[in-house]
Write a protein that holds these residues in place. Structure first.
Motif, mmCIF file in Angstrom:
data_model
loop_
_atom_site.group_PDB
_atom_site.id
_atom_site.type_symbol
_atom_site.label_atom_id
_atom_site.label_comp_id
_atom_site.label_asym_id
_atom_site.label_seq_id
_atom_site.Cartn_x
_atom_site.Cartn_y
_atom_site.Cartn_z
ATOM 1 N N PHE A 14 -80.234 -4.407 -22.954
ATOM 2 C CA PHE A 14 -79.584 -5.413 -23.787
ATOM 3 C C PHE A 14 -78.905 -4.775 -25.000
ATOM 4 O O PHE A 14 -77.792 -5.138 -25.377
ATOM 5 N N VAL A 15 -79.604 -3.841 -25.630
ATOM 6 C CA VAL A 15 -79.055 -3.186 -26.817
ATOM 7 C C VAL A 15 -77.858 -2.315 -26.439
ATOM 8 O O VAL A 15 -76.882 -2.213 -27.191
ATOM 9 N N THR A 16 -77.901 -1.690 -25.269
ATOM 10 C CA THR A 16 -76.751 -0.916 -24.799
ATOM 11 C C THR A 16 -75.550 -1.829 -24.573
ATOM 12 O O THR A 16 -74.409 -1.463 -24.883
ATOM 13 N N VAL A 17 -75.802 -3.025 -24.054
ATOM 14 C CA VAL A 17 -74.734 -4.014 -23.896
ATOM 15 C C VAL A 17 -74.114 -4.331 -25.256
ATOM 16 O O VAL A 17 -72.883 -4.418 -25.392
ATOM 17 N N GLN A 70 -68.579 -3.498 -28.350
ATOM 18 C CA GLN A 70 -67.692 -3.120 -29.450
ATOM 19 C C GLN A 70 -66.318 -2.698 -28.931
ATOM 20 O O GLN A 70 -65.310 -2.854 -29.625
ATOM 21 N N THR A 71 -66.258 -2.162 -27.720
ATOM 22 C CA THR A 71 -64.980 -1.666 -27.165
ATOM 23 C C THR A 71 -64.697 -2.175 -25.756
ATOM 24 O O THR A 71 -63.554 -2.088 -25.302
ATOM 25 N N GLU A 72 -65.707 -2.705 -25.057
ATOM 26 C CA GLU A 72 -65.552 -3.075 -23.652
ATOM 27 C C GLU A 72 -65.603 -4.595 -23.480
ATOM 28 O O GLU A 72 -66.446 -5.268 -24.086
ATOM 29 N N ILE A 90 -68.190 -4.735 -18.380
ATOM 30 C CA ILE A 90 -69.584 -4.329 -18.544
ATOM 31 C C ILE A 90 -70.410 -4.783 -17.343
ATOM 32 O O ILE A 90 -71.178 -4.000 -16.765
ATOM 33 N N VAL A 91 -70.242 -6.047 -16.950
ATOM 34 C CA VAL A 91 -71.011 -6.582 -15.830
ATOM 35 C C VAL A 91 -70.573 -5.937 -14.519
ATOM 36 O O VAL A 91 -71.404 -5.632 -13.654
ATOM 37 N N LYS A 143 -71.163 -11.493 -23.285
ATOM 38 C CA LYS A 143 -70.331 -12.157 -24.282
ATOM 39 C C LYS A 143 -71.161 -12.533 -25.513
ATOM 40 O O LYS A 143 -70.681 -12.447 -26.655
ATOM 41 N N ALA A 144 -72.414 -12.938 -25.289
ATOM 42 C CA ALA A 144 -73.273 -13.325 -26.405
ATOM 43 C C ALA A 144 -73.492 -12.171 -27.363
ATOM 44 O O ALA A 144 -73.385 -12.316 -28.594
ATOM 45 N N TYR A 145 -73.785 -10.984 -26.828
ATOM 46 C CA TYR A 145 -74.028 -9.830 -27.683
ATOM 47 C C TYR A 145 -72.747 -9.291 -28.302
ATOM 48 O O TYR A 145 -72.788 -8.423 -29.168
#
Length: 299
Positions: A174-177, A182-184, A189-190, A236-238
């Motif tokens: 989650f933290v990596t997401v 910030q850029t992706e 990502i998914v 999207k939430a993060y």
């Protein structure tokens, strides 16, 4: 005209509310996926369920990715995508195994205890500040989870190591997401998560492959579809808010899972479960912004 400090606070508040709303939708979709995983596990092994979940996500997103053109696939963060996929895939094996071998409430305790680790992981890897409210929200949320789920012996045998390890790895994912957003874009990502996870999870399928029946295919394809939509909402939430602030919204999945269990298996919440649900909502309220706008000359 320059924005006043109160406008900045309002914009931050809007972003936080959007992040909480998207993460809540993600929790609903993911809890529904858990029901399908539980039904599929009656006749389908864990290795096949994990592979089909990832393959379904890849096939769903591939047409969209191809329509975007070559630019969609370009990234200078591939190593982060790979890391997120590896830790997320290991966590997925653990979560699905817990759902298959424990009562649903017990499995959910492990599956959704990852928000407890998120502030710590976010502090370690993203240097996000840990506030007292974050720690309080995580603690109250965990207590609520325990009251709703009332884990029995499943919390104290070797499955606890599988579940808690998966929770910690999920927090890292989650933290990596959060860092990737910030850029992706969320869809990239998914997509890379599903693609990399499909390639890796295909390896053990050499020993596990068999034809699935129509109802088995319905369960695993449905689970993969819901999981993919859940991942898009989560990504999207993060992108709207720090992981440490909105992470406890994942606890809503416990409530959703409890409602599914009531509707499908007539498992009714008792008094402790209701208290636990109230504590979960309190934890969510503590996630809301607490900043006050700086005074203006008119104040």
């Amino acid at each position: 005209m320059p924005l006043l400090p109160s406008h900045f606070v309002f914009m931050r508040s809007q972003s936080l509310v959007k992040g909480l709303a998207l993460l809540s939708i993600s929790a609903l979709l993911f809890s529904t996926m858990g029901v399908l995983i539980r039904l599929a596990s009656h006749s389908v092994d864990n290795t096949t369920i994990v592979f089909m979940r990832n393959l379904t996500g890849t096939l769903l997103l591939l047409p969209f990715a191809l329509l975007q053109g070559a630019s969609f696939f370009k990234t200078d963060k591939f190593y982060m995508h790979a890391w997120r996929a590896i830790v997320g895939l290991i966590a997925m094996y653990g979560f699905f195994y817990a759902i298959a071998h424990l009562p649903l409430s017990n499995a959910m305790v492990f599956t959704y205890s990852s928000p407890v680790f998120i502030p710590l992981v976010a502090w370690l890897f993203l240097k996000e500040r840990i506030s007292g409210w974050m720690l309080l929200a995580a603690g109250i949320g965990l207590l609520g989870v325990m009251l709703v789920s009332k884990p029995n012996e499943g919390l104290f045998n070797w499955l606890s190591l599988v579940g808690l390890s998966s929770s910690f790895l999920a927090a890292m994912a989650f933290v990596t997401v959060r860092a990737l957003t910030q850029t992706e874009p969320a869809t990239r990502i998914v997509f890379y998560f599903c693609l990399i996870s499909t390639v890796i999870s295909a390896i053990p399928m050499y020993w596990s492959w068999r034809l699935l029946s129509l109802h088995e295919l319905g369960y695993v394809i449905g689970a993969g579809t819901l999981a993919t939509l859940s991942q898009v909402c989560l990504s999207k939430a993060y992108g709207y808010a720090p992981a440490g602030k909105i992470g406890p919204a994942n606890y809503l999945a416990i409530i959703f899972a409890g409602l599914w269990a009531w509707l499908l298996w007539d498992e009714r919440p008792d008094r402790l479960a209701i208290i636990g649900m109230m504590l979960i909502f309190i934890a969510l309220l503590l996630c809301l912004p607490r900043e006050k706008a700086a005074p203006t000359p008119l104040d």
